[in-house]
Enzyme design. Structure first.
Site, PDB file in Angstrom:
ATOM      1  N   ASP A   1     -11.681  -9.113   9.319  1.00 12.48           N
ATOM      2  CA  ASP A   1     -10.956  -9.416   8.018  1.00 12.48           C
ATOM      3  C   ASP A   1     -10.739 -10.752   7.672  1.00 12.48           C
ATOM      4  O   ASP A   1     -11.865 -11.447   7.922  1.00 12.48           O
ATOM      5  CB  ASP A   1      -9.379  -8.873   8.140  1.00 12.48           C
ATOM      6  CG  ASP A   1      -8.794  -8.391   6.778  1.00 12.48           C
ATOM      7  OD1 ASP A   1      -8.544  -9.429   6.212  1.00 12.48           O
ATOM      8  OD2 ASP A   1      -8.259  -7.137   6.925  1.00 12.48           O
TER       9      ASP A   1
ATOM     10  N   HIS B   1      -4.177 -11.808   4.078  1.00 18.08           N
ATOM     11  CA  HIS B   1      -4.566 -10.333   4.347  1.00 18.08           C
ATOM     12  C   HIS B   1      -4.956  -9.827   5.875  1.00 18.08           C
ATOM     13  O   HIS B   1      -4.391  -8.943   6.255  1.00 18.08           O
ATOM     14  CB  HIS B   1      -5.968 -10.423   3.743  1.00 18.08           C
ATOM     15  CG  HIS B   1      -6.275  -8.723   3.475  1.00 18.08           C
ATOM     16  ND1 HIS B   1      -7.302  -8.037   4.274  1.00 18.08           N
ATOM     17  CD2 HIS B   1      -6.113  -7.981   2.287  1.00 18.08           C
ATOM     18  CE1 HIS B   1      -7.291  -6.914   3.728  1.00 18.08           C
ATOM     19  NE2 HIS B   1      -6.736  -6.878   2.493  1.00 18.08           N
TER      20      HIS B   1
ATOM     21  N   SER C   1      -5.902  -1.192   2.272  1.00 20.01           N
ATOM     22  CA  SER C   1      -6.188  -2.339   3.257  1.00 20.01           C
ATOM     23  C   SER C   1      -4.836  -2.110   4.145  1.00 20.01           C
ATOM     24  O   SER C   1      -4.971  -2.322   5.525  1.00 20.01           O
ATOM     25  CB  SER C   1      -6.106  -3.458   2.774  1.00 20.01           C
ATOM     26  OG  SER C   1      -7.117  -4.091   2.301  1.00 20.01           O
TER      27      SER C   1
END
Length: 597
Positions: free
Chosen positions: A191, A234, A529
């Site tokens: 990620d 994220h 996600s």
């Protein structure tokens, strides 16, 4: 996601200076120190972070194998042949007989004619599928996970996948002795990296790799206009959905659980591979290199909340290699809401995860398709950890009466108290009339008029505002979800309120108002996600319950025990259904061979 800038509030000199306004024919008075402020640009970096300024294209070059040569010596020879035609090689994958390089159009044409070259394909862009002085990671090793906390940490998503029923059957906020909670299982997060300051992840972190910077500290950081800044969080969000631990709370929104959240498998070990930059962009070659690193480090599971709608044969081969090594690879289906595959989720060796909302309905952004979606998990409004101080919280207070607000993206963070001045639509510096002073004030600005929020804010700042409240002009979207468009150090605390509250505040113009925009450590986000790490966490619980299961059996267990949604049986939007930890662990234990006598 929301982003903002830490800043010191502007000074309070009283004199004003004449400078041209945005229209050359008009001169307005602005406060000193703001004469040179100009609207930020909106240019973005190249869509391909590896693209060269000379027009060179990033590609993956795969050669035909030579039976008589070893993989390394074969690739050495073939790499030199690529360099002779001008290829700028920056990474090699001997096991795939592939190199990553930048090539000119002429060099690519020459390579495609080379009989030793099997294919030349783009080193395509991959992106995150989300809809946001630090300690060295080495200092965190040896931190033991907490075993107790509060049931308030059990988020709605966590409970819907049955995770607490596996490791806290009596629901007392304490991990049950002997229950699988991820201990001994390595999950590789591919990620944007992580925030090593966040207490939720300190005990889980094992080691990391930054494929962008080429070092072993995969921090979610990058340079923006030459300044090192934290990214959108994220990777931290997805990692914490899997591995946040009990009782490790950070800065939460007032009224929410002070212990923060807990992950699906709170005692797993995390391997963190950074492949996405602070914009959420990455490249195929970095994903391949990350998968190689995960294999080398003995990862049982890889979780990828990223991808591209275009397949890559070389990437597919990399995931097949991981499959052959026994890894469970899990990836997000994508957020285009269309009947089309994204990759790596679309490869046969990968478990593809779609998203559902709080009512177990298909999330409209979740991509779907025949023979594509394997499982679904919660992916709307998922609360998890983010960059420390990176989530927005706004408070507008007038004489003890508080008005709910929503900070604008990129707002300055801070607290200011001063007289409230009405600035209308904020189309000019002079829109802030009586009461506007360079000593400072709180600007109340209306939404609308075809004027960007950043223009309204800049005009108020040049008039002397030290904080800004934007009043929404419609009741349909509450306090709104607005942006100042670009990160700049001169933004002041800026937040928005509902239409009803805006009208109430207009009746309080002239009174003292306190605007407080704070940075929290947790954030609600939506996307496939967010669904993907729920499934990765459940897979870790299954392996924890029976470590002898093969990767093929883990997938079969997850799919067999899923809660059927939509049409009966597997369908194009929900796949086999909502992943269920308790049922999956029970099935894993049934399959697990008894211990040797």
């Amino acid at each position: 996601m929301k982003r903002w800038v830490w800043l010191g509030l502007l000074g309070g000199a009283v004199a004003c200076t004449k400078v041209p306004d945005r229209e050359p024919s008009v001169t307005e008075e602005v406060c000193p120190g703001t004469e040179e402020l100009s609207l930020p640009g909106t240019a973005r970096q190249s869509l391909n972070p590896l693209a060269g300024e000379d027009g060179a294209e990033p590609v993956l070059i795969t050669f035909r194998p030579r039976v008589s040569a070893s993989a390394v010596s074969n690739l050495d020879t073939l790499t030199e042949s690529a360099r002779r035609v001008g290829a700028q090689v920056h990474r090699r994958f001997p096991h795939l007989n592939t190199i990553a390089a930048k090539v000119s159009p002429e060099a690519r044409a020459a390579l495609e004619k080379n009989p030793d070259v099997l294919r030349v394909e783009p080193d395509r862009v991959v992106r995150a599928f989300g809809m946001p002085s630090p300690l060295s990671p080495s200092l965190l090793q040896g931190v033991l996970p907490n075993t107790s906390g509060s049931t308030g940490e059990y988020t709605a998503g966590l409970q819907r996948v049955q995770a607490p029923q596996v490791w806290d059957a009596n629901n007392d906020g304490v991990l049950d002795d002997g229950a699988p909670s991820g201990t001994g299982i390595k999950v590789c997060i591919i990620d944007s990296g992580w925030d090593n300051r966040h207490p939720e992840l300190a005990a889980a972190y094992l080691e990391g790799k930054d494929l962008l910077d080429g070092d072993d500290e995969p921090l979610d950081q990058g340079r923006v206009n030459g300044v090192l800044k934290w990214g959108g969080g994220h990777g931290t969000h997805t990692a914490a959905t899997i591995a946040a631990q009990l009782g490790a709370g950070a800065h939460v929104r007032p009224g929410e659980e002070p212990n923060g959240v807990v992950g699906v498998a709170p005692t797993v070990s995390l391997l963190v591979a950074r492949v996405l930059d602070v914009n959420g962009d990455g490249n195929t070659s970095n994903v391949i290199a990350a998968m190689d690193w995960c294999i080398e480090r003995g990862a049982h599971i890889a979780s990828l909340s990223l991808g591209s709608i275009a397949p890559s044969q070389t990437e597919e081969a990399a995931f097949k290699r991981a499959f052959d090594a026994g890894m469970v690879a899990i990836a997000a289906t994508g957020n285009r809401g269309t009947e089309e595959k994204s990759y790596p989720a679309g490869y046969e060796s990968v478990i593809a995860v779609g998203a559902i909302d709080a009512n177990n309905a298909w999330a409209p952004f979740s991509q779907y398709g025949k023979d594509f979606v394997s499982l679904v998990a919660p992916g709307v409004g998922i609360l998890s950890a983010t960059i420390v101080g990176g989530a927005p919280y706004g408070d507008v207070d007038v004489g003890g009466t508080r008005f709910a607000s929503e900070p604008l993206e990129y707002t300055g963070v801070g607290k200011y108290a001063g007289r409230m001045v009405y600035c209308g639509l904020g189309e000019r510096v002079s829109s802030c009339g009586e009461g506007a002073t360079c000593d400072g004030f709180v600007a109340l600005v209306d939404r609308g008029g075809g004027i960007l929020f950043k223009e309204k804010a800049l005009n108020a700042i040049r008039a002397g505002a030290k904080a800004i409240v934007v009043g929404n002009n419609t009741s349909e979207d509450g306090a709104g979800n607005f942006t100042l468009t670009d990160p700049e150090d001169f933004w002041v605390p800026t937040t928005s309120v509902t239409l009803v509250n805006a009208n109430s505040l207009k009746g309080l113009v002239g009174q003292n108002v306190t605007v407080d925009v704070s940075g929290l450590d947790y954030l609600r986000q939506s996307g496939t996600s967010m669904a993907t790490p729920h499934v990765a966490g459940v897979a870790a619980l299954v392996l924890g319950a029976c470590p002898k299961l093969t990767h093929v059996q883990v997938r079969e267990v997850l799919e067999k025990t899923a809660l059927d949604l939509g049409e009966t049986g597997k369908d194009i939007k929900f796949g086999h259904g909502l992943v269920q930890a308790k049922a999956a662990v029970e099935e894993a234990r049934r399959l697990c061979p008894p211990p040797a006598p």
